[in-house]
Design a protein around this motif. Structure first.
Motif, PDB file in Angstrom:
ATOM      1  N   ALA A   1     120.098  68.160  97.495  1.00  0.00           N
ATOM      2  CA  ALA A   1     119.535  67.606  96.261  1.00  0.00           C
ATOM      3  C   ALA A   1     118.227  66.880  96.570  1.00  0.00           C
ATOM      4  CB  ALA A   1     120.527  66.633  95.623  1.00  0.00           C
ATOM      5  N   ALA A   2     117.262  67.037  95.680  1.00  0.00           N
ATOM      6  CA  ALA A   2     115.932  66.472  95.894  1.00  0.00           C
ATOM      7  C   ALA A   2     115.933  64.977  95.592  1.00  0.00           C
ATOM      8  CB  ALA A   2     114.908  67.184  95.031  1.00  0.00           C
ATOM      9  N   VAL A   3     115.235  64.221  96.441  1.00  0.00           N
ATOM     10  CA  VAL A   3     115.114  62.775  96.291  1.00  0.00           C
ATOM     11  C   VAL A   3     113.653  62.456  95.971  1.00  0.00           C
ATOM     12  CG1 VAL A   3     115.444  60.527  97.372  1.00  0.00           C
ATOM     13  CG2 VAL A   3     116.974  62.424  97.940  1.00  0.00           C
ATOM     14  N   HIS A   4     113.430  61.690  94.891  1.00  0.00           N
ATOM     15  CA  HIS A   4     112.077  61.361  94.453  1.00  0.00           C
ATOM     16  C   HIS A   4     111.920  59.839  94.373  1.00  0.00           C
ATOM     17  CE1 HIS A   4     111.138  65.526  93.268  1.00  0.00           C
ATOM     18  NE2 HIS A   4     112.386  65.574  92.814  1.00  0.00           N
ATOM     19  N   ARG A   5     110.678  59.429  94.312  1.00  0.00           N
ATOM     20  CA  ARG A   5     110.378  58.026  94.020  1.00  0.00           C
ATOM     21  C   ARG A   5     110.833  57.723  92.595  1.00  0.00           C
ATOM     22  NH1 ARG A   5     105.990  55.144  91.925  1.00  0.00           N
ATOM     23  NH2 ARG A   5     104.982  57.134  91.440  1.00  0.00           N
ATOM     24  N   ILE A   6     111.497  56.589  92.391  1.00  0.00           N
ATOM     25  CA  ILE A   6     112.070  56.293  91.094  1.00  0.00           C
ATOM     26  C   ILE A   6     110.972  56.022  90.076  1.00  0.00           C
ATOM     27  CG2 ILE A   6     112.285  53.798  91.435  1.00  0.00           C
ATOM     28  CD1 ILE A   6     115.059  54.058  90.036  1.00  0.00           C
ATOM     29  N   ARG A   7     111.195  56.405  88.856  1.00  0.00           N
ATOM     30  CA  ARG A   7     110.245  56.187  87.790  1.00  0.00           C
ATOM     31  C   ARG A   7     110.270  54.727  87.323  1.00  0.00           C
ATOM     32  NH1 ARG A   7     111.770  61.397  83.936  1.00  0.00           N
ATOM     33  NH2 ARG A   7     111.511  63.020  85.553  1.00  0.00           N
ATOM     34  N   ALA A   8     109.137  54.250  86.886  1.00  0.00           N
ATOM     35  CA  ALA A   8     109.071  52.892  86.356  1.00  0.00           C
ATOM     36  C   ALA A   8     109.933  52.747  85.110  1.00  0.00           C
ATOM     37  CB  ALA A   8     107.618  52.512  86.059  1.00  0.00           C
ATOM     38  N   GLY A   9     109.999  53.771  84.287  1.00  0.00           N
ATOM     39  CA  GLY A   9     110.846  53.722  83.104  1.00  0.00           C
ATOM     40  C   GLY A   9     112.310  53.594  83.460  1.00  0.00           C
ATOM     41  N   ASP A  10     112.727  54.267  84.533  1.00  0.00           N
ATOM     42  CA  ASP A  10     114.116  54.144  84.974  1.00  0.00           C
ATOM     43  C   ASP A  10     114.402  52.734  85.477  1.00  0.00           C
ATOM     44  OD1 ASP A  10     114.542  56.733  84.282  1.00  0.00           O
ATOM     45  OD2 ASP A  10     114.509  57.531  86.338  1.00  0.00           O
ATOM     46  N   LEU A  11     113.451  52.126  86.181  1.00  0.00           N
ATOM     47  CA  LEU A  11     113.651  50.746  86.631  1.00  0.00           C
ATOM     48  C   LEU A  11     113.868  49.812  85.454  1.00  0.00           C
ATOM     49  CD1 LEU A  11     111.076  50.282  89.542  1.00  0.00           C
ATOM     50  CD2 LEU A  11     113.560  50.260  89.702  1.00  0.00           C
ATOM     51  N   GLN A  12     113.102  49.993  84.399  1.00  0.00           N
ATOM     52  CA  GLN A  12     113.267  49.146  83.228  1.00  0.00           C
ATOM     53  C   GLN A  12     114.627  49.360  82.581  1.00  0.00           C
ATOM     54  OE1 GLN A  12     109.837  50.145  80.862  1.00  0.00           O
ATOM     55  NE2 GLN A  12     108.559  48.589  81.837  1.00  0.00           N
ATOM     56  N   ARG A  13     115.077  50.613  82.541  1.00  0.00           N
ATOM     57  CA  ARG A  13     116.392  50.882  81.946  1.00  0.00           C
ATOM     58  C   ARG A  13     117.517  50.294  82.803  1.00  0.00           C
ATOM     59  NH1 ARG A  13     113.646  55.789  81.610  1.00  0.00           N
ATOM     60  NH2 ARG A  13     112.949  56.295  79.485  1.00  0.00           N
ATOM     61  N   ILE A  14     117.332  50.312  84.107  1.00  0.00           N
ATOM     62  CA  ILE A  14     118.387  49.832  85.006  1.00  0.00           C
ATOM     63  C   ILE A  14     118.566  48.327  84.871  1.00  0.00           C
ATOM     64  CG2 ILE A  14     118.986  49.509  87.437  1.00  0.00           C
ATOM     65  CD1 ILE A  14     117.603  52.214  87.965  1.00  0.00           C
ATOM     66  N   TYR A  15     117.468  47.592  84.871  1.00  0.00           N
ATOM     67  CA  TYR A  15     117.549  46.138  84.950  1.00  0.00           C
ATOM     68  C   TYR A  15     117.444  45.438  83.604  1.00  0.00           C
ATOM     69  CZ  TYR A  15     117.108  46.770  89.955  1.00  0.00           C
ATOM     70  OH  TYR A  15     117.328  47.127  91.254  1.00  0.00           O
ATOM     71  N   ASP A  16     117.261  46.181  82.540  1.00  0.00           N
ATOM     72  CA  ASP A  16     117.232  45.574  81.217  1.00  0.00           C
ATOM     73  C   ASP A  16     118.625  45.639  80.616  1.00  0.00           C
ATOM     74  OD1 ASP A  16     116.689  44.545  78.763  1.00  0.00           O
ATOM     75  OD2 ASP A  16     115.334  46.143  78.119  1.00  0.00           O
ATOM     76  N   PRO A  17     119.274  44.468  80.355  1.00  0.00           N
ATOM     77  CA  PRO A  17     120.622  44.515  79.778  1.00  0.00           C
ATOM     78  C   PRO A  17     120.661  45.172  78.411  1.00  0.00           C
ATOM     79  CG  PRO A  17     120.135  42.343  80.675  1.00  0.00           C
ATOM     80  CD  PRO A  17     118.854  43.099  80.673  1.00  0.00           C
ATOM     81  N   GLY A  18     119.527  45.258  77.733  1.00  0.00           N
ATOM     82  CA  GLY A  18     119.491  45.929  76.441  1.00  0.00           C
ATOM     83  C   GLY A  18     120.122  45.150  75.322  1.00  0.00           C
ATOM     84  N   THR A  19     120.185  43.821  75.442  1.00  0.00           N
ATOM     85  CA  THR A  19     120.754  42.964  74.402  1.00  0.00           C
ATOM     86  C   THR A  19     119.682  42.029  73.884  1.00  0.00           C
ATOM     87  OG1 THR A  19     121.505  41.443  76.111  1.00  0.00           O
ATOM     88  CG2 THR A  19     123.091  43.072  75.324  1.00  0.00           C
ATOM     89  N   PRO A  20     119.787  41.589  72.641  1.00  0.00           N
ATOM     90  CA  PRO A  20     118.725  40.745  72.067  1.00  0.00           C
ATOM     91  C   PRO A  20     118.628  39.363  72.701  1.00  0.00           C
ATOM     92  CG  PRO A  20     120.576  40.968  70.542  1.00  0.00           C
ATOM     93  CD  PRO A  20     120.822  41.937  71.648  1.00  0.00           C
TER      94      PRO A  20
END
Length: 645
Positions: free
Chosen positions: A123-142
């Motif tokens: 499986a190919a390994v890439h540098r993570i996208r900035a958008g993915d970083l935001q999705r990972i660390y943003d709890p997504g709550t107000p």
């Protein structure tokens, strides 16, 4: 986890098109387990550009169909144990699987900690996208708020969910000097902004948080503290009376019997009678009473004919009580105000109810006698829980314990049991009644693990001790256990945060706080050469060391003096007024030194020698005479076998 080459990071776009420079393939998966994977990668000949994209602590993305598995690099090693500056180099990278970015039917991306499809070999390994970083660390709550920046990408906010942090307690751990107090200051300010009704009580053993909240906090120190002794339970009061030593069982039993009688006397009842509702008032009931009534009851019991065996214990207890009351350091407990029912005023001032525009109370413990600090901490923590309990959760309260390992040590034989019980009760049951707990410690290994396990959000700063790192490793979820290996190398102001308030464990750098709002002991850090006084007032320092203050115990003194027996000394009487001549120091007298001649005619003394007489079986006087001491040594003792009369 900052990029090693900022210029390189700047020219790497988020998209990974085949024609875009820098978006090349990082490696391929060559091994995988349920929690970890091994990636084979290589660098170009004579270049380290590709290798610089790898670093311990970085997140990478593994393509698995339409989804992307997120992994954390925690170890790497060259395949040949060598590195060539001219040829291509192969190396292996060990990663830990954290979660998965799933692509929905509508094309939207959503991060989850679960993994639906594991990476396959190759499986190919890439540098993570900035958008993915935001999705990972943003709890997504107000209710989420930013407390800093991700160390891997400073352009992305490090956000936490404040209600989740406060609902199940939090802890800040780290070695001395890494910025624990500064991080606590930032978190408390964010918590107040998120919940203006929050009431915060800080147990401050170093008197440093007053400078951090000049606009939000009320400072209570030894000069402004008024904590009546009758608010203490029997164990807490005995800790003050016996000065931190184990209490004497006989004296403790006397206090347990007589304190309820003194409380009934304050309420207007006859202390000598035992009414039917005797059980409604105990030694632990927070009802006012006078120390004069308690001492009068002790005198009454000493006067009984049937209590001769307990008179030594009664007399010792009376001396202890009078000594504590007369000690200026205990003025906050035995001032004249303590003979009135001031419980409402005390709760309003300490726990900030309603609080107004200052919801924080910094309770400075540095000036309180060390033998009573545990009792004070026990009273405050116990009352905080009871306020939340009996208000049915109407008051949201946060108790912050700095240097928490002092109050709840890992060794059950150490510390003060009531304080341990009060803090443990908040940790175990406080969230049901709106009482949160914040733990700050530099030695998590010396902290009671039951308390630490109740903290669902942890901010781990630099820890050098192996035992402390092991404690944090056991608290981390399996998906982030490898991050503990970074704890000994992260910088000041950095932390690895994990728990309920964070989606996945993240390494972050806390926001900077204005210099005038940094926690400092007595504002020492803000002083400059211009503001520092050139001279030191030693008299003031000595006065503070001796705790010399105007102790207002007039009401207590008037009531106690009448109950003291004539044959005992008056411990509360002020020193007799001295004449102007006595006020001055006695002049220097050289004749008092050894080897100096005394008066011309020293007084004569009779010398009597007593010897044993075998005939009479007793001692007899064998002679007398004059013993004029030598002028060269006026302090020479008499000859052996003689004594003066």
């Amino acid at each position: 986890m900052h990029d090693q080459n900022p210029a390189l990071s700047a020219r790497l776009p988020d998209r990974r098109d085949a024609e875009a420079a820098g978006n090349r393939l990082l490696g391929r998966v060559v091994a995988c387990t349920g929690a970890r994977a091994t990636i084979a990668a290589s660098s170009e000949a004579g270049s380290t550009t590709h290798a610089e994209l790898w670093a311990v602590g970085r997140l990478v993305s593994i393509a698995v169909g339409r989804n992307r598995v997120v992994a954390l690099a925690y170890a790497m090693q060259a395949a040949t144990q060598e590195w060539s500056a001219t040829d291509a180099n192969a190396f292996r990278v060990e990663v830990e699987l954290l979660g998965e970015v799933r692509v929905g039917a509508d094309g939207s991306d959503l991060f989850s900690t679960g993994i639906s499809r594991y990476p396959h070999l190759g499986a190919a390994v890439h540098r993570i996208r900035a958008g993915d970083l935001q999705r990972i660390y943003d709890p997504g709550t107000p209710d989420s708020c930013s407390i800093g920046r991700l160390t891997q990408d400073a352009a992305i906010d490090a956000t936490i969910h404040i209600p989740s942090m406060l609902a199940k307690h939090f802890a800040i751990v780290g070695s001395t000097g890494v910025g624990k107090s500064t991080a606590a200051t930032l978190l408390l300010r964010k918590a107040i902004e998120a919940d203006p009704k929050l009431r915060v009580l800080i147990l401050d053993p170093h008197n440093e948080f007053a400078a951090a909240f000049p606009d939000l906090a009320v400072v209570i120190d030894t000069d402004t503290l008024d904590l009546p002794f009758w608010l203490m339970r029997l164990e807490e009061f005995s800790e003050a009376v016996f000065r931190g030593r184990p209490p004497v069982a006989e004296e403790l039993d006397v206090l347990r019997d007589l304190i309820p009688e003194a409380k009934r006397a304050f309420r207007g009842g006859d202390p000598g009678r035992r009414p039917a509702d005797r059980g409604t008032i105990t030694a632990d009931t927070p009802v006012p009473y006078r120390m004069s009534d308690l001492i009068a009851l002790i005198d009454e019991r000493m006067g009984r004919l049937d209590g001769r065996d307990e008179k030594p214990a009664l007399r010792a207890l009376k001396v202890r009580l009078m000594s504590v009351v007369n000690d200026p350091r205990y003025q906050f407990m035995f001032s004249s105000n303590t003979i009135h029912d001031t419980i409402l005023e005390t709760i309003t001032r300490i726990f900030r109810i309603p609080g107004g525009d200052r919801p924080i109370c910094t309770f400075q413990l540095a000036g309180i006698p060390s033998e009573v600090v545990n009792s004070v901490a026990s009273v405050l923590c116990r009352m905080a829980f009871e306020i939340g309990l009996w208000s049915e959760g109407a008051v949201h309260m946060l108790v912050v314990c700095e240097e928490a390992h002092r109050y709840v040590p890992a060794d059950a034989t150490l510390g003060f049991l009531p304080t341990r019980q009060a803090i443990a009760r908040i940790a175990k049951e406080g969230r049901k009644y709106g009482v949160s707990l914040g733990i700050i410690t530099q030695r998590p290994g010396e902290l009671d693990q039951t308390i630490l396990s109740q903290c669902s959000t942890v901010f781990a700063m630099r820890l050098a001790n192996e035992r402390d790192q092991e404690i944090i490793r056991s608290a981390l979820p399996n998906s982030g256990a490898s991050t503990v290996s970074f704890l000994s190398a992260i910088g000041n102001g950095e932390a690895i945060a994990f728990g309920e308030a964070i989606s996945v464990p993240m390494r972050l750098t806390f926001e900077r706080i204005e210099p005038h709002r940094l926690p400092t002991a007595h504002g020492l850090a803000a002083r400059t050469a211009e503001t520092t006084p050139e001279t030191v007032d030693l008299r003031r320092i000595v006065s503070r060391m001796r705790s010399i203050a105007e102790l207002d115990i007039s009401d207590f003194q008037k009531s106690v003096l009448g109950s003291l027996p004539d044959e005992e000394p008056d411990l509360f009487a002020p020193p007799a007024p001295s004449s102007p001549m006595d006020a001055a120091l006695e002049p220097y007298r050289p004749d008092m030194l050894p080897g100096t001649r005394l008066s011309a005619h020293p007084p004569e003394t009779r010398l009597i020698r007593r010897e044993w007489s075998p005939a009479s079986g007793s001692s007899i006087t064998s002679g007398s005479g004059s013993n004029e001491r030598s002028p060269r040594d006026p302090f020479r003792p008499p000859r052996e076998g003689w004594r003066e009369e």
